[in-house]
Enzyme design. Structure first.
Site, PDB file in Angstrom:
ATOM      1  N   ARG A  85     -15.663  -2.003 -13.776  1.00  0.00           N
ATOM      2  CA  ARG A  85     -15.716  -2.271 -12.334  1.00  0.00           C
ATOM      3  C   ARG A  85     -15.994  -0.944 -11.629  1.00  0.00           C
ATOM      4  NH1 ARG A  85     -10.154  -5.563 -12.712  1.00  0.00           N
ATOM      5  NH2 ARG A  85     -11.004  -7.488 -13.598  1.00  0.00           N
TER       6      ARG A  85
ATOM      7  N   ARG B 168      -9.476  -9.328  -4.054  1.00  0.00           N
ATOM      8  CA  ARG B 168      -9.735  -8.103  -4.823  1.00  0.00           C
ATOM      9  C   ARG B 168     -11.232  -7.798  -4.869  1.00  0.00           C
ATOM     10  NH1 ARG B 168      -7.582  -7.747 -10.925  1.00  0.00           N
ATOM     11  NH2 ARG B 168      -9.460  -8.960 -11.319  1.00  0.00           N
TER      12      ARG B 168
ATOM     13  N   ARG C  62     -11.949 -17.247 -14.584  1.00  0.00           N
ATOM     14  CA  ARG C  62     -10.592 -16.700 -14.616  1.00  0.00           C
ATOM     15  C   ARG C  62      -9.575 -17.722 -14.101  1.00  0.00           C
ATOM     16  NH1 ARG C  62     -10.442 -10.801 -15.025  1.00  0.00           N
ATOM     17  NH2 ARG C  62     -12.447 -10.326 -15.938  1.00  0.00           N
TER      18      ARG C  62
HETATM   19  N1  LIG Z   1      -5.403  -9.320 -25.968  1.00  0.00           N
HETATM   20  C1  LIG Z   1      -5.718  -8.360 -25.108  1.00  0.00           C
HETATM   21  N2  LIG Z   1      -5.873  -8.633 -23.816  1.00  0.00           N
HETATM   22  C2  LIG Z   1      -6.178  -7.611 -22.976  1.00  0.00           C
HETATM   23  C3  LIG Z   1      -6.314  -6.286 -23.409  1.00  0.00           C
HETATM   24  N3  LIG Z   1      -6.596  -5.507 -22.341  1.00  0.00           N
HETATM   25  C4  LIG Z   1      -6.628  -6.329 -21.274  1.00  0.00           C
HETATM   26  N4  LIG Z   1      -6.384  -7.602 -21.653  1.00  0.00           N
HETATM   27  C5  LIG Z   1      -6.270  -8.806 -20.839  1.00  0.00           C
HETATM   28  O1  LIG Z   1      -7.561  -9.247 -20.514  1.00  0.00           O
HETATM   29  C6  LIG Z   1      -7.521  -9.963 -19.300  1.00  0.00           C
HETATM   30  C7  LIG Z   1      -8.642  -9.506 -18.400  1.00  0.00           C
HETATM   31  O2  LIG Z   1      -8.443  -8.168 -18.031  1.00  0.00           O
HETATM   32  P1  LIG Z   1      -9.392  -7.499 -16.947  1.00  0.00           P
HETATM   33  O3  LIG Z   1     -10.809  -7.747 -17.306  1.00  0.00           O
HETATM   34  O4  LIG Z   1      -8.976  -6.085 -16.742  1.00  0.00           O
HETATM   35  O5  LIG Z   1      -9.142  -8.376 -15.648  1.00  0.00           O
HETATM   36  P2  LIG Z   1      -7.875  -8.553 -14.681  1.00  0.00           P
HETATM   37  O6  LIG Z   1      -6.709  -9.054 -15.469  1.00  0.00           O
HETATM   38  O7  LIG Z   1      -8.383  -9.555 -13.722  1.00  0.00           O
HETATM   39  O8  LIG Z   1      -7.588  -7.245 -14.038  1.00  0.00           O
HETATM   40  C8  LIG Z   1      -6.122  -9.720 -18.725  1.00  0.00           C
HETATM   41  O9  LIG Z   1      -5.333 -10.868 -19.007  1.00  0.00           O
HETATM   42  C9  LIG Z   1      -5.604  -8.554 -19.503  1.00  0.00           C
HETATM   43  O10 LIG Z   1      -4.192  -8.586 -19.621  1.00  0.00           O
HETATM   44  C10 LIG Z   1      -6.114  -6.024 -24.800  1.00  0.00           C
HETATM   45  O11 LIG Z   1      -6.196  -4.920 -25.291  1.00  0.00           O
HETATM   46  N5  LIG Z   1      -5.834  -7.084 -25.581  1.00  0.00           N
HETATM   47  N1  LIG Z   2       2.893  -9.407  -4.560  1.00  0.00           N
HETATM   48  C1  LIG Z   2       1.644  -9.331  -4.096  1.00  0.00           C
HETATM   49  N2  LIG Z   2       1.336  -9.864  -2.892  1.00  0.00           N
HETATM   50  C2  LIG Z   2       0.054  -9.801  -2.420  1.00  0.00           C
HETATM   51  N3  LIG Z   2      -0.975  -9.237  -3.063  1.00  0.00           N
HETATM   52  C3  LIG Z   2      -0.720  -8.680  -4.284  1.00  0.00           C
HETATM   53  C4  LIG Z   2       0.588  -8.705  -4.857  1.00  0.00           C
HETATM   54  N4  LIG Z   2       0.523  -8.092  -6.051  1.00  0.00           N
HETATM   55  C5  LIG Z   2      -0.757  -7.700  -6.228  1.00  0.00           C
HETATM   56  N5  LIG Z   2      -1.513  -8.044  -5.148  1.00  0.00           N
HETATM   57  C6  LIG Z   2      -2.963  -7.851  -4.973  1.00  0.00           C
HETATM   58  O1  LIG Z   2      -3.596  -8.839  -5.783  1.00  0.00           O
HETATM   59  C7  LIG Z   2      -4.814  -8.322  -6.335  1.00  0.00           C
HETATM   60  C8  LIG Z   2      -4.764  -8.495  -7.846  1.00  0.00           C
HETATM   61  O2  LIG Z   2      -3.805  -7.582  -8.385  1.00  0.00           O
HETATM   62  P1  LIG Z   2      -4.051  -6.825  -9.763  1.00  0.00           P
HETATM   63  O3  LIG Z   2      -2.924  -5.875  -9.927  1.00  0.00           O
HETATM   64  O4  LIG Z   2      -5.425  -6.284  -9.817  1.00  0.00           O
HETATM   65  O5  LIG Z   2      -3.904  -8.059 -10.768  1.00  0.00           O
HETATM   66  P2  LIG Z   2      -4.098  -8.178 -12.346  1.00  0.00           P
HETATM   67  O6  LIG Z   2      -4.019  -6.788 -12.910  1.00  0.00           O
HETATM   68  O7  LIG Z   2      -2.980  -9.033 -12.799  1.00  0.00           O
HETATM   69  O8  LIG Z   2      -5.418  -8.812 -12.572  1.00  0.00           O
HETATM   70  C9  LIG Z   2      -4.928  -6.879  -5.887  1.00  0.00           C
HETATM   71  O9  LIG Z   2      -5.823  -6.801  -4.797  1.00  0.00           O
HETATM   72  C10 LIG Z   2      -3.509  -6.516  -5.471  1.00  0.00           C
HETATM   73  O10 LIG Z   2      -3.500  -5.551  -4.456  1.00  0.00           O
END
Ligand SMILES: Nc1nc2c(ncn2[C@@H]2O[C@H](COP(=O)(O)OP(=O)(O)O)[C@@H](O)[C@H]2O)c(=O)[nH]1
Ligand SMILES: Nc1ncnc2c1ncn2[C@@H]1O[C@H](COP(=O)(O)OP(=O)(O)O)[C@@H](O)[C@H]1O
Length: 399
Positions: A172, A265, A276
């Site tokens: 990203r 986000r 997702r």
């Molecule tokens: N099994 C596994 N899942 C992962 C790993 N790293 C990230 N993920 C999972 O992959 C999913 C997608 O992650 P990401 O693309 O960063 O998107 P986000 O969760 O929307 O921020 C999330 O559920 C993460 O927890 C890994 O090393 N192993």
């Molecule tokens: N408790 C909350 N209330 C409102 N917005 C939140 C809260 N926790 C996280 N966010 C927002 O939600 C979005 C997704 O959070 P993020 O940490 O990237 O999620 P994930 O890592 O689980 O994918 C971000 O823009 C973050 O700032």
């Protein structure tokens, strides 16, 4: 390698407690196999090699060797533990490079042998002291896992370290390679998975994600508690692995709120958001009902969710630094002898004037061992034995 009758072969080695050594090699008998540790490794002459002599067939076997291999030292000793792993103690090495475990018959080895259809052994480095359990955080995309983890890392920088996963998804805008993820080619990642370099991996939202053994080890080696942000499938794999962790599932207050956060986000295309959200339903169901997770936290109000997370992790006011419990550094001489008493290994360094180790005798307590290949073996407790005040009594207790 040629054949050698087992008895004449073993005759070349010195007798010891579960230990036969010849120059820089040691031989340990496990069932019908003799594991010869030392000498040249097939990959590099600076690493400790392992080969197996099969007494029943009279054949030498070069096993598949998994894990990080220890560097060769001028001498080492070896002791068989529980019939399934060999403790290797290297001479002339600091305590962080002194204790190694060669797994030869653990459940992990059995699993790998089924996968490879070949003889497998695996190294894991022994780590002194007790770093606290790693933390696995899972939950659907957009629930706030990354936000909560960042808060922890900012408030407790010396206590926590993030396990940087590998992924085949594109970065990203604000993501940096090596910090948020190791962005990888699928072919490279698949080949590394085959080589046993990953603790777990899963296909998530159409991309491959995985935690390398290295990613977790570098955090633990720095004396920090490791945080893994992985999906539910990954959490299940870690649960089945040797990594003893705490499992936390983050849940949204509602599905509508999850969708709102994911859209706000603004890091995914509409198509990716839809994917997702579809996957989120299944993840929520599995996360909340599988019994896989030790704790489920609802991330409604961010601050109160963060406070609850800290409570689970035992982070009360005033706890800001890593609680490192490493004992003093030791540097064992090449010439040392070992003996095994229950779960303790006595290491005798001989007369002090012949070596630079500051103490003559150490005891290594293995009763709290945790983990193992393909990661680290933790929970080793090393202490100095003072022969004038400590004694080994009839119950094999060092008092
Ligand atoms: N099994 C596994 N899942 C992962 C790993 N790293 C990230 N993920 C999972 O992959 C999913 C997608 O992650 P990401 O693309 O960063 O998107 P986000 O969760 O929307 O921020 C999330 O559920 C993460 O927890 C890994 O090393 N192993
Ligand atoms: N408790 C909350 N209330 C409102 N917005 C939140 C809260 N926790 C996280 N966010 C927002 O939600 C979005 C997704 O959070 P993020 O940490 O990237 O999620 P994930 O890592 O689980 O994918 C971000 O823009 C973050 O700032």
């Amino acid at each position: 390698m040629g054949e050698a009758p087992a008895d004449s072969f073993l005759g070349d080695f010195l007798n010891g407690v579960d230990l036969k050594s010849k120059g820089q090699e040691t031989a340990i008998c496990v069932g019908s196999k003799i594991y010869v540790i030392g000498g040249a490794d097939l990959e590099s002459t600076s690493l400790i090699g392992v080969r197996i002599f099969d007494k029943s067939s009279g054949e030498w076997i070069n096993p598949i060797v998994l894990g990080t291999k220890p560097k060769l030292s001028n001498g080492h000793s070896a002791v068989l533990l529980n019939g399934d792993r060999i403790l290797v103690i290297k001479g002339n090495s600091n305590s962080d490079d002194c204790f190694w475990f060669l797994e030869v018959g653990t459940p992990f080895i059995g699993e790998q042998e089924r996968t490879y259809g070949n003889e497998v052994v695996a190294w894991s480095k022994g780590v002194l002291g007790n770093v606290e359990k790693p933390i696995v955080i899972s939950g659907p995309s957009g629930v706030g896992k990354g936000t909560l983890i960042s808060k922890l890392m900012i408030e407790f920088p010396s206590m926590f370290g993030f396990s940087v996963s590998h992924t085949t998804r594109a970065p990203r805008e604000k993501e940096q390679n090596g910090i948020h993820y190791h962005f990888s080619d699928r072919s490279v990642m698949e080949s590394d998975i085959k080589d046993g370099k990953f603790l777990e991996f899963a296909s998530v939202h159409g991309n491959l994600y995985g935690t390398s053994v290295e990613a977790v080890e570098v955090v633990a080696d720095a004396g920090k508690r490791c945080i893994l942000d992985i999906d539910v499938q990954g959490a299940r794999s870690v649960r089945a692995s040797s990594l003893d962790a705490i499992f936390i599932f983050i849940s949204p207050p509602s599905f509508e709120e999850l969708e709102k956060r994911l859209r706000a986000r603004a890091t995914e295309t509409e198509e990716q958001i839809q994917k997702r959200l579809r996957n989120a339903r299944a993840e929520l169901e599995q996360g909340q009902s599988s019994g896989l997770f030790d704790h489920i936290l609802v991330n409604d109000d961010l601050e109160s969710c963060y406070e609850n997370l800290k409570k689970i992790l035992g982070l009360t006011e005033g706890v800001k630094t890593a609680r490192k419990t490493y004992p003093e550094l030791v540097d064992l001489p090449i010439e040392h002898s070992v003996s095994k008493i229950d779960q303790r290994i006595l290491i005798n360094c001989g007369a002090a004037e012949y070596h630079k180790a500051s103490n003559n005798m150490y005891a290594l307590d293995l009763s709290l061992l945790k983990g193992g290949a393909p990661g680290r073996t933790r929970g080793l407790n090393l202490y100095v034995v003072n022969p004038s005040t400590d004694c080994v009594n009839g119950d094999n207790q060092l008092s």
